[in-house]
Enzyme design. Structure first.
Site, PDB file in Angstrom:
ATOM      1  N   ILE A  80     -28.875  82.029 -12.474  1.00  0.00           N
ATOM      2  CA  ILE A  80     -29.253  80.935 -11.563  1.00  0.00           C
ATOM      3  C   ILE A  80     -28.198  79.835 -11.490  1.00  0.00           C
ATOM      4  CG2 ILE A  80     -31.748  81.278 -11.748  1.00  0.00           C
ATOM      5  CD1 ILE A  80     -31.821  79.025 -13.809  1.00  0.00           C
ATOM      6  N   GLY A  81     -27.180  79.899 -12.319  1.00  0.00           N
ATOM      7  CA  GLY A  81     -26.152  78.865 -12.230  1.00  0.00           C
ATOM      8  C   GLY A  81     -25.250  78.841 -13.455  1.00  0.00           C
ATOM      9  N   GLY A  83     -23.842  76.404 -16.478  1.00  0.00           N
ATOM     10  CA  GLY A  83     -24.030  75.169 -17.232  1.00  0.00           C
ATOM     11  C   GLY A  83     -22.797  74.865 -18.053  1.00  0.00           C
ATOM     12  N   GLY A  84     -22.890  73.888 -18.925  1.00  0.00           N
ATOM     13  CA  GLY A  84     -21.774  73.559 -19.791  1.00  0.00           C
ATOM     14  C   GLY A  84     -21.473  74.716 -20.725  1.00  0.00           C
ATOM     15  N   HIS A  85     -20.308  75.349 -20.560  1.00  0.00           N
ATOM     16  CA  HIS A  85     -19.828  76.416 -21.442  1.00  0.00           C
ATOM     17  C   HIS A  85     -20.675  77.687 -21.383  1.00  0.00           C
ATOM     18  CE1 HIS A  85     -17.565  73.057 -22.816  1.00  0.00           C
ATOM     19  NE2 HIS A  85     -18.547  72.534 -23.513  1.00  0.00           N
ATOM     20  N   GLY A  86     -21.257  78.017 -20.251  1.00  0.00           N
ATOM     21  CA  GLY A  86     -21.984  79.277 -20.180  1.00  0.00           C
ATOM     22  C   GLY A  86     -22.786  79.456 -18.911  1.00  0.00           C
ATOM     23  N   VAL A  88     -26.347  80.297 -16.863  1.00  0.00           N
ATOM     24  CA  VAL A  88     -27.763  79.970 -17.041  1.00  0.00           C
ATOM     25  C   VAL A  88     -28.601  81.033 -16.337  1.00  0.00           C
ATOM     26  CG1 VAL A  88     -29.559  78.236 -16.717  1.00  0.00           C
ATOM     27  CG2 VAL A  88     -27.189  77.518 -17.111  1.00  0.00           C
ATOM     28  N   LYS A 102     -29.321  79.434 -21.501  1.00  0.00           N
ATOM     29  CA  LYS A 102     -27.880  79.203 -21.336  1.00  0.00           C
ATOM     30  C   LYS A 102     -27.150  80.052 -22.360  1.00  0.00           C
ATOM     31  CE  LYS A 102     -25.893  75.155 -22.230  1.00  0.00           C
ATOM     32  NZ  LYS A 102     -25.457  73.754 -22.000  1.00  0.00           N
ATOM     33  N   ASP A 202     -21.605  62.355 -21.813  1.00  0.00           N
ATOM     34  CA  ASP A 202     -21.324  63.076 -20.561  1.00  0.00           C
ATOM     35  C   ASP A 202     -22.485  62.906 -19.592  1.00  0.00           C
ATOM     36  OD1 ASP A 202     -20.034  64.576 -18.680  1.00  0.00           O
ATOM     37  OD2 ASP A 202     -20.413  66.511 -19.620  1.00  0.00           O
TER      38      ASP A 202
END
Length: 364
Positions: A80-81, A83-86, A88, A102, A202
């Site tokens: 589905i998308g 994310g930070g460092h991986g 999802v 994630k 962040d």
């Protein structure tokens, strides 16, 4: 000699049978324990997947095998998308609970920096609980398979919603006010209710997720840091370009005022509908700020503000955001002060309409 033989006979006839009986009893207990484990194959076992597989049973038993089965071993049809460092993934577990997973890419997992961020997120989120912080249900930090299990946020990131012409209309003025307040409450909790304080580092619209009711939740704690009062807190710059406090470029010292600056950007972006880059460069020059009308800074895709109370909230948000963006970190408010300001039920009434109110007035 007779006494020695007699003693040996006693040892053989009494103690050996007792020792044998104890061994049989221990063996029986081990056998029962083994059968118990085999009778519950769905029970998560730390020894099976390493001692770094952790799951919290808020909504029934969730085992590692269920995660793999629910995503068909992280098949791209569940993607589905990013994310930070991986990547999802969306998954429905046997208990019908929908979660977001994630998963760290294998190549990134071999990178010490990414590995550290992933483990840091698991550690931080397992220690905190707040209604406006994304809920972590569990994680697996095995070398060959690293993933985090979150509550699923149906509407995606605030960044994507604000940049979609149709989705942005669903996020009306009241919902946008609530989004800003929710993030303020989450940051206030992290800075002032956690011991020691936790810095996000962040805060951006990419890391604010919206649920089915468009309520906001702060996410992505990979670069979050516990504030250590016994150290200088000097660090490398972390965060998303456009949201990073300017002083980090020359001080390299992180503190809660860095999150406060990022919150100011978030607040203005939510109200304006886009990142306020040009606006920030304009209002920093006071001679120009008096020529900027508040009405012109609001998202033109939404209808004009008709509700006086909502209009008052918008003015209050912009005023607070401007204070949070003060170039001098010491002059910025604390998130606790911001949170308390939003809890005031009867804010000051507007002195004039929004189309007759300048930014310089709000700066004062």
């Amino acid at each position: 000699m007779m006494n020695s033989s007699f003693a040996l006979c006693i040892v053989i006839t009494i103690f050996f049978p007792l020792a044998t009986l104890v061994l049989v009893f221990v063996g029986f207990l081990l056998l029962c324990k083994l059968k118990s484990k085999n009778a519950n194959p769905d029970q998560p076992q730390s020894t099976k997947h390493g001692d770094i597989f952790k799951i919290w049973n808020f909504y029934g038993k969730i085992a590692y095998e269920h995660i793999i089965e629910a995503t068909k071993d992280f098949d791209m049809s569940y993607f589905i998308g990013i994310g930070g460092h991986g990547n999802v993934y969306r998954a429905e577990l046997p208990n019908k609970r929908v979660v977001a997973l994630k998963k760290l890419h294998r190549l990134e997992g071999e990178n010490p920096t990414y590995d550290k961020c992933f483990k840091n997120e698991a550690k931080i989120l397992s220690q905190i609980r707040h209604q406006n912080i994304v809920k972590l249900f569990g994680y697996c930090l095995h070398k060959r398979c690293m993933f985090l299990i979150y509550d699923y946020m149906e509407r995606g990131s605030l960044f994507c919603v604000l940049r979609d012409e149709h989705k942005a209309l669903d996020l009306d003025w009241i919902k946008r006010v609530n989004v800003v307040k929710s993030i303020a409450y989450a940051l206030s909790y992290m800075h002032h209710d956690c011991t020691p304080p936790i810095l996000h580092r962040d805060v951006s619209t990419n890391n604010i997720l919206l649920d089915s009711k468009l309520e906001a939740h702060l996410s992505d704690f990979g670069t979050a840091r516990v504030l250590d009062s016994n150290s200088s807190n000097q660090t490398q710059i972390a965060g998303t370009l456009g949201y990073i406090a300017p002083e980090l470029a020359y001080t390299m010292i992180v503190n809660e005022k860095c999150d406060v600056y990022s919150f100011g950007i978030i607040a203005l972006e939510t109200i304006a509908g886009s990142h306020p880059r040009e606006f920030i460069s304009s209002f920093t020059r006071r001679s120009t700020a008096k020529d900027i009308i508040l009405q012109d800074c609001l998202d033109k895709r939404l209808p004009p503000l008709a509700d006086l109370r909502v209009a008052t909230d918008i003015v209050r948000i912009v005023s607070i955001a401007l204070a949070c963006l003060n170039p001098n970190p010491k002059s910025r408010p604390l998130m606790k002060e911001v949170s308390q300001e939003f809890l005031v039920n009867n804010p000051p009434k507007l002195s004039r309409p929004l189309d007759n109110m300048s930014i310089s007035e709000l700066m004062n």
